[in-house]
Design an enzyme around this catalytic site. Structure first.
Site, PDB file in Angstrom:
ATOM      1  N   LYS A   1      21.415 -71.954  17.260  1.00  0.00           N
ATOM      2  CA  LYS A   1      20.153 -71.558  16.620  1.00  0.00           C
ATOM      3  C   LYS A   1      20.369 -70.798  15.317  1.00  0.00           C
ATOM      4  O   LYS A   1      21.460 -70.310  15.032  1.00  0.00           O
ATOM      5  CB  LYS A   1      19.291 -70.765  17.597  1.00  0.00           C
ATOM      6  CG  LYS A   1      18.656 -71.696  18.630  1.00  0.00           C
ATOM      7  CD  LYS A   1      17.550 -71.056  19.407  1.00  0.00           C
ATOM      8  CE  LYS A   1      16.956 -72.080  20.375  1.00  0.00           C
ATOM      9  NZ  LYS A   1      16.075 -71.462  21.351  1.00  0.00           N
TER      10      LYS A   1
ATOM     11  N   ARG B   1      21.138 -72.567  28.527  1.00  0.00           N
ATOM     12  CA  ARG B   1      20.763 -73.870  27.951  1.00  0.00           C
ATOM     13  C   ARG B   1      21.598 -74.070  26.696  1.00  0.00           C
ATOM     14  O   ARG B   1      21.531 -73.269  25.772  1.00  0.00           O
ATOM     15  CB  ARG B   1      19.264 -73.855  27.632  1.00  0.00           C
ATOM     16  CG  ARG B   1      18.743 -75.152  27.059  1.00  0.00           C
ATOM     17  CD  ARG B   1      17.250 -75.037  26.747  1.00  0.00           C
ATOM     18  NE  ARG B   1      16.707 -76.310  26.298  1.00  0.00           N
ATOM     19  CZ  ARG B   1      16.706 -76.713  25.037  1.00  0.00           C
ATOM     20  NH1 ARG B   1      17.199 -75.944  24.083  1.00  0.00           N
ATOM     21  NH2 ARG B   1      16.203 -77.902  24.712  1.00  0.00           N
TER      22      ARG B   1
HETATM   23  C1  9MG Z   1      13.158 -76.570  24.300  1.00  0.00           C
HETATM   24  N1  9MG Z   1      13.827 -75.347  23.917  1.00  0.00           N
HETATM   25  C2  9MG Z   1      14.349 -75.039  22.698  1.00  0.00           C
HETATM   26  N2  9MG Z   1      14.867 -73.819  22.724  1.00  0.00           N
HETATM   27  C3  9MG Z   1      14.673 -73.336  23.963  1.00  0.00           C
HETATM   28  C4  9MG Z   1      14.980 -72.112  24.595  1.00  0.00           C
HETATM   29  O1  9MG Z   1      15.565 -71.132  23.951  1.00  0.00           O
HETATM   30  N3  9MG Z   1      14.637 -71.965  25.872  1.00  0.00           N
HETATM   31  C5  9MG Z   1      14.007 -72.940  26.556  1.00  0.00           C
HETATM   32  N4  9MG Z   1      13.686 -72.717  27.837  1.00  0.00           N
HETATM   33  N5  9MG Z   1      13.682 -74.132  26.007  1.00  0.00           N
HETATM   34  C6  9MG Z   1      14.021 -74.305  24.733  1.00  0.00           C
END
Ligand code: 9MG
Length: 287
Positions: A231, A266
């Site tokens: 990010k 994630r």
């Molecule tokens: C779809 N998506 C993109 N970034 C995310 C994040 O930080 N958390 C979650 N749960 N979904 C995300």
């Protein structure tokens, strides 16, 4: 800063017939099937390529595949319901038939999640935390795990809403409202996972404060998920690093999260994350 490893409570997440042991952190691999995703740039658009990518992430140790057909980037072109269904559902069907993994669906649309659940997906990952019409009712009816992520406004407007006196406290309060609404609508507490939403209505200093204070969210009594891989905050910390140069900072952020008790990471970078967790799992304090 010396931090002790936060021991995760014994918790099992029931995902249809699959059970995920959340007493150890789990890795969710990202499978974007959008032409303008956060970082894939549509690389895995083709059905077979997407399938192979999922297969590889599972082989590397992901325990969940997060399939998303709608980009949540601030200036992404909105996608129609039919387009989102066309991107997501055939892939879910193929994954279930050929690999049968735990599949989460990154969508805010109750119609898309309901169709994906009928095809075998078992976790709803909603960056809008069930705020779309019909979403709460659908989540309660399906009785599957849901990820309630923190965001303000919509991806197109969220950056104008990144004003906080105390970012962690306000994220905590706003998530607690979403949990209460979900619970009141009939979503079971054991199905709720929360996520602080890095990159969604948070600038870099706010994201770093939140990263330092994730542990404060435990009073919400839900498993925590963290998504920070590749990010912008990482790029900015590194003085403008490109998306594919953010791996090591992303791992450091994930490690900070796990030390503070995050249950699900994630990530795009499954193998590196799994290896980082393998080391943590061997630490004497993890037992
Ligand atoms: C779809 N998506 C993109 N970034 C995310 C994040 O930080 N958390 C979650 N749960 N979904 C995300």
């Amino acid at each position: 800063m010396i931090m002790k490893l936060h021991a995760l409570p014994k918790r099992v997440l029931q995902c249809g017939k699959h059970r995920l042991d959340l007493s150890h952190p789990q890795v969710m691999g990202i499978l974007n099937v959008t032409p303008d995703s956060f970082s894939d740039g549509g690389q895995y658009r083709g059905h077979e390529q997407a399938f192979s990518h999922a297969e590889r992430m599972l082989a590397e140790g992901a325990s969940i595949i997060d399939v998303g057909g709608e980009s949540t980037r601030p200036h992404a072109t909105p996608v129609s319901l039919q387009e989102e269904l066309d991107r997501v559902i055939p892939l879910v069907e193929t994954l279930v038939q050929r690999l049968d993994p735990v599949i989460s669906i990154d969508t805010s649309s109750p119609e898309v999640f309901s169709a994906a659940a009928a095809a075998g997906a078992t976790i709803w990952n909603d960056v809008r935390a069930l705020s779309r019409p019909g979403a709460l009712e659908m989540a309660a009816m399906l009785s599957l795990p849901v990820v309630l992520m923190h965001m303000r406004g919509e991806p197109a407007t969220m950056n104008d809403l990144a004003h906080y006196h105390d970012v962690t406290l306000e994220v905590h309060t706003e998530l607690s409202f979403r949990i209460e609404e979900a619970f009141a609508a009939g979503v079971r507490m054991e199905n709720i996972i929360i996520d602080m939403g890095f990159g969604f209505a948070k600038d870099t200093p706010q994201s770093l404060t939140l990263l330092d204070e994730i542990w404060k969210l435990h009073t919400l009594e839900c498993p925590l998920m963290l998504g920070i891989s590749r990010k912008r905050v990482l790029g900015e910390v590194l003085g403008g690093a490109a998306v594919d140069e953010r791996l090591y900072a992303g791992l450091a952020a994930a490690l900070l999260g796990v030390q503070q008790g995050v249950s699900i990471i994630r990530t795009h970078d499954v193998r590196a994350t799994v290896e980082m967790l393998a080391l943590l799992r061997q630490m004497p304090q993890a037992h």
